[in-house]
Design a protein around this motif. Structure first.
Motif, short mmCIF file in Angstrom:
data_model
loop_
_atom_site.label_atom_id
_atom_site.label_comp_id
_atom_site.label_asym_id
_atom_site.label_seq_id
_atom_site.Cartn_x
_atom_site.Cartn_y
_atom_site.Cartn_z
N LEU A 188 0.82 -1.21 0.00
CA LEU A 188 0.00 0.00 0.00
C LEU A 188 0.86 1.26 0.00
O LEU A 188 0.42 2.32 -0.47
CB LEU A 188 -0.94 0.01 1.20
CG LEU A 188 -2.03 -1.06 1.18
CD1 LEU A 188 -2.85 -1.01 2.46
CD2 LEU A 188 -2.93 -0.91 -0.03
N SER A 189 2.08 1.16 0.48
CA SER A 189 2.98 2.33 0.50
C SER A 189 3.44 2.70 -0.91
O SER A 189 4.09 3.74 -1.09
CB SER A 189 4.19 2.04 1.38
OG SER A 189 4.92 0.94 0.85
N SER A 240 -3.77 8.60 -0.08
CA SER A 240 -3.03 8.01 1.04
C SER A 240 -3.20 6.50 1.02
O SER A 240 -4.03 5.95 0.29
CB SER A 240 -3.56 8.57 2.36
OG SER A 240 -4.87 8.09 2.59
N ARG A 241 -2.43 5.82 1.87
CA ARG A 241 -2.54 4.37 1.98
C ARG A 241 -3.93 3.97 2.46
O ARG A 241 -4.50 2.99 1.99
CB ARG A 241 -1.48 3.82 2.93
CG ARG A 241 -0.10 3.84 2.32
CD ARG A 241 0.89 3.27 3.27
NE ARG A 241 1.27 4.32 4.20
CZ ARG A 241 2.24 4.24 5.07
NH1 ARG A 241 2.94 3.13 5.16
NH2 ARG A 241 2.53 5.23 5.87
N ASN A 242 -4.48 4.75 3.38
CA ASN A 242 -5.82 4.43 3.89
C ASN A 242 -6.89 4.60 2.81
O ASN A 242 -7.84 3.82 2.74
CB ASN A 242 -6.15 5.30 5.11
CG ASN A 242 -5.36 4.88 6.32
OD1 ASN A 242 -4.97 3.73 6.45
ND2 ASN A 242 -5.10 5.82 7.20
N THR A 243 -6.74 5.62 1.96
CA THR A 243 -7.69 5.82 0.87
C THR A 243 -7.63 4.65 -0.11
O THR A 243 -8.66 4.14 -0.55
CB THR A 243 -7.40 7.14 0.13
OG1 THR A 243 -7.45 8.21 1.08
CG2 THR A 243 -8.38 7.39 -0.99
N LYS A 270 -6.56 1.63 0.58
CA LYS A 270 -7.09 0.45 1.28
C LYS A 270 -8.61 0.43 1.21
O LYS A 270 -9.22 -0.60 0.91
CB LYS A 270 -6.62 0.50 2.74
CG LYS A 270 -7.08 -0.67 3.58
CD LYS A 270 -6.51 -0.50 4.99
CE LYS A 270 -7.14 -1.46 5.94
NZ LYS A 270 -6.67 -1.26 7.32
N LYS A 271 -9.23 1.60 1.43
CA LYS A 271 -10.70 1.71 1.33
C LYS A 271 -11.16 1.38 -0.09
O LYS A 271 -12.14 0.65 -0.29
CB LYS A 271 -11.12 3.13 1.72
CG LYS A 271 -12.59 3.37 1.65
CD LYS A 271 -12.90 4.82 2.03
CE LYS A 271 -14.32 5.11 1.64
NZ LYS A 271 -14.51 6.43 1.10
#
Length: 155
Positions: A76-77, A99-102, A104-105
Motif C-alpha cells: 500500500l505504500s 493516502s494508503r488508507n484511501t 485500502k478503502k
C-alpha cells in the motif's frame, strides 16, 4: 515512382519521398479510397476537440491505482514512492496523491463489488459448483491461498 490506383496520378518520382507523398495523397486528396476488407478498421486521428472533451476523474484514477496494487501485489505504500508521485504529477498536476488508507478503502470497495458480481453469477447458474482450495508458502515468507470454482454455465 508511385501511382494512385484510383486516379492514376503519379505521386512522386523521387524514391526518398514516396512514403510521404503517398501518405499525404491518401490523407488529404484521395477521397475514393475504401477499406479493402470490411473487418479492417482505421485509427481515428486525435483532434484538438478530442483533447478538450477529456475530463479528468480522480476517483477513476484512484480505482485504477488500487487495481494495479492488487494485480501486482504492491504494498500500500506504493502510492507514497517518490517516482510514482512524479508520474502522477506529470500526467495530471492537480491530482492529489491518495493516502494508503484511501487506497485500502478503495481496495475493499473493489472487493465488495467483485463479491457481489460473483454472487450474482453463481445465483444465475443452474449447475453445481465444485470448489477447490490450495495453500502454499513462497520462500517461507509469504503464504498464499487460492480458491478455484469450476462450473458449467448456460453457454
Amino acid at each position: 515512382m508511385t501511382k494512385c490506383n484510383y486516379y492514376k496520378s503519379v505521386l512522386g518520382a523521387n524514391p526518398r519521398n514516396v512514403t510521404t507523398n503517398l501518405k499525404n495523397h491518401v490523407l488529404h486528396y484521395c477521397k475514393r479510397i475504401k477499406l479493402a476488407n470490411s473487418r479492417q478498421s482505421t485509427i481515428a486521428k486525435h483532434t484538438r476537440s478530442d483533447a478538450d472533451a477529456f475530463v479528468f476523474d480522480p476517483s477513476y484514477t484512484r480505482r485504477c491505482i488500487a487495481k494495479a496494487i492488487c494485480i501486482h501485489e504492491y504494498p500500500l505504500s506504493f502510492v507514497k514512492h517518490v517516482g510514482i508521485k512524479e508520474v502522477y504529477a506529470s500526467i495530471q498536476p492537480i491530482f492529489k496523491v491518495p493516502s494508503r488508507n484511501t487506497i485500502k478503502k478503495e481496495i475493499f470497495e473493489i472487493y465488495e463489488l467483485e463479491k457481489l458480481n460473483m454472487t450474482k453469477l453463481m445465483d444465475e447458474n443452474d449447475s453445481r459448483v465444485a470448489v477447490k482450495t490450495d495453500m502454499w508458502t513462497f520462500n517461507q515468507e509469504k503464504g498464499y491461498l487460492i480458491v478455484k470454482a469450476h462450473y458449467i454455465d448456460s453457454s
